[in-house]
Design an enzyme around this catalytic site. Structure first.
Site, mmCIF file in Angstrom:
data_model
loop_
_atom_site.group_PDB
_atom_site.id
_atom_site.type_symbol
_atom_site.label_atom_id
_atom_site.label_comp_id
_atom_site.label_asym_id
_atom_site.label_seq_id
_atom_site.Cartn_x
_atom_site.Cartn_y
_atom_site.Cartn_z
ATOM 1 C CE LYS A 34 -24.982 -39.866 -81.427
ATOM 2 N NZ LYS A 34 -25.761 -39.452 -80.232
ATOM 3 C CB THR A 125 -26.543 -52.463 -66.125
ATOM 4 O OG1 THR A 125 -25.751 -52.308 -64.947
ATOM 5 C CG2 THR A 125 -27.564 -51.337 -66.145
ATOM 6 C CG ASP A 126 -24.949 -54.973 -61.542
ATOM 7 O OD1 ASP A 126 -24.725 -53.943 -62.219
ATOM 8 O OD2 ASP A 126 -24.116 -55.465 -60.758
ATOM 9 C CD GLU A 127 -24.244 -48.970 -62.388
ATOM 10 O OE1 GLU A 127 -24.790 -47.869 -62.233
ATOM 11 O OE2 GLU A 127 -23.027 -49.102 -62.582
ATOM 12 C CE1 TYR A 150 -25.386 -47.173 -68.293
ATOM 13 C CE2 TYR A 150 -25.017 -47.954 -66.048
ATOM 14 C CZ TYR A 150 -25.111 -48.200 -67.415
ATOM 15 O OH TYR A 150 -24.935 -49.484 -67.885
ATOM 16 C CE LYS A 154 -28.347 -50.333 -70.128
ATOM 17 N NZ LYS A 154 -28.069 -50.597 -71.567
#
Ligand code: NAD
Ligand code: DAU
Length: 338
Positions: A34, A125-127, A150, A154
């Protein structure tokens, strides 16, 4: 093999395109991006003329565009790097994160189903596992406990991938990596932000007490892991990826190492108000990708961070162009007015 990479003008996506074109002479890459503030054509300077590479500007949440691109290009695999990625921006403005990370993922999954794409990898992601501040390591089966907008966006993307697997039996996989560092990282993330601020003789803003722990993986090691998942991963599976630094590195230790490497001293540190909802520690168990796919990282932290700091010292033009305009507005809002 023809691979549709989304978000290929960003940090990890551009490193992945470079990695794959260097390794596989017959592969073709189609990049859909984008071109948000984080998308940068200069990340692929030199690659843009390669006949094996094609670029299309567009939004993964645009169903019409995604479907027409896939029906014309007929990729063998899709790897979804496209995302809004910065935790601090998600605290300021969560809406964009839902649109790209959740809705955009949904549009891509629908297209995988409708066009019978043979492999889809969701770069997560590990988050999504949230804080592991009492020790231990998140396994692929650990519950999702995202803390920031965020991380929640995810996790929402991951849940859709898993639901599409269960409901439609799609050939989808998820990777969940720890913090990356290396060349071409947008200087809003701690490592490039601190290196470039020090090179400009500015202060570096450490959040809270600086005792948070992150697990730092060189971006090339992330790329080699994705390459393995693409070729050898099992449909429906999730793979954690990380360096498992031992001893673990606090943000303050990381900061001091960057300060020394940049020839400065600790007077450069400015302790600032902590990030809202800040996770103290991330840590993932990477036994699965090592034992099942044979992945091993090549960089240790000392060699990786030295190479990275040299890169930013040798590529002043790249980051100085970014640190203007919109970046300065963001910096003011994030650091001066907080
Ligand atoms: P980045 O912010 O550097 O780049 C994101 C790219 O996606 C940009 O080129 C941007 O233009 C593009 N993009 C954003 N929204 C889009 C949309 N709607 N449609 C098409 N393109 C869009 O991100 P990054 O750090 O390279 O992260 C890439 C992926 O890896 C993300 O999914 C992120 O969640 C994941 N990840 C990042 C890290 C890390 O440490 N950076 C660690 C683990 C996982
Ligand atoms: O763990 C993987 C994640 O790593 C990715 O999914 C994200 O896309 C990526 O942005 C990164 O998230 P973090 O929030 O961990 O990265 P960031 O560089 O923003 O922050 C790293 C640590 O440094 C965190 O504890 C907050 C702290 N920090 C960050 C900034 C920007 C500071 O102390 N000062 C700062 O100015």
């Amino acid at each position: 093999m023809k691979i549709l990479v989304t978000g290929g003008l960003g940090f990890i996506g551009s490193n992945f395109i470079r990695y794959m074109l260097a390794k596989y002479s017959a592969y073709q890459i189609v990049n859909l991006d984008k071109v948000t503030y984080a998308g940068n054509f200069e990340n692929l300077a030199g690659i843009d003329k390669d006949p094996r590479y094609q670029f299309f500007k567009g939004d993964i949440a645009d169903s019409k565009l995604v479907n027409s691109l896939i029906s014309v290009q007929k990729p063998d695999a899709i790897i979804n790097f496209a995302a809004e990625t910065h935790v601090d921006r998600s605290i300021m403005n969560p809406g964009d994160f839902i649109n790209t990370d959740v809705f955009g993922t949904h549009i891509l999954l629908n297209a995988v189903k409708d066009h019978n794409v043979k492999r889809y990898i969701q770069i997560s992601t590990d988050e999504v596992y949230g804080d592991f501040d009492n020790g231990g390591f998140a396994k692929e089966t650990s519950p999702l406990r995202p803390s920031s907008p965020y991380a929640a966006s995810k996790a929402g993307g991951d849940l859709q991938v898993l639901a599409f697997r269960r409901t439609y039996n799609l050939p989808v996989l998820i990777t969940r990596c720890t913090n990356n560092y290396g060349p071409y990282q947008y200087p809003e993330k701690i490592i490039p932000l601190f290196i470039t601020n020090l090179l400009e003789s500015k202060t570096i803003p450490v959040y809270g007490d600086g005792q948070q722990i992150r697990d730092w993986l060189h971006v090339d090691d992330h790329c080699s892991a994705i390459d393995l998942v693409l070729h050898k991963g099992v449909d429906g599976e999730i793979y954690n990826i990380g360096a498992n630094q031992n001893p673990e590195i606090t943000n303050l230790e990381l900061t001091k190492r960057i300060i020394t490497a940049c020839g400065k001293d600790e007077r450069s540190i400015e302790y600032v108000k902590d990030r809202a909802g800040h996770d103290r520690r991330y840590a993932v168990d990477v036994a699965k990708i090592k034992t099942e796919l044979g992945w091993e990282p090549k960089y240790n932290f000392d060699s990786g961070i030295a190479q990275t700091i040299s890169w930013y010292k040798n590529n002043l033009e790249w980051w100085k162009k970014i640190k203007t305009g919109e970046y300065l507005n963001y910096y003011k809002q994030q650091y001066v007015q907080r």
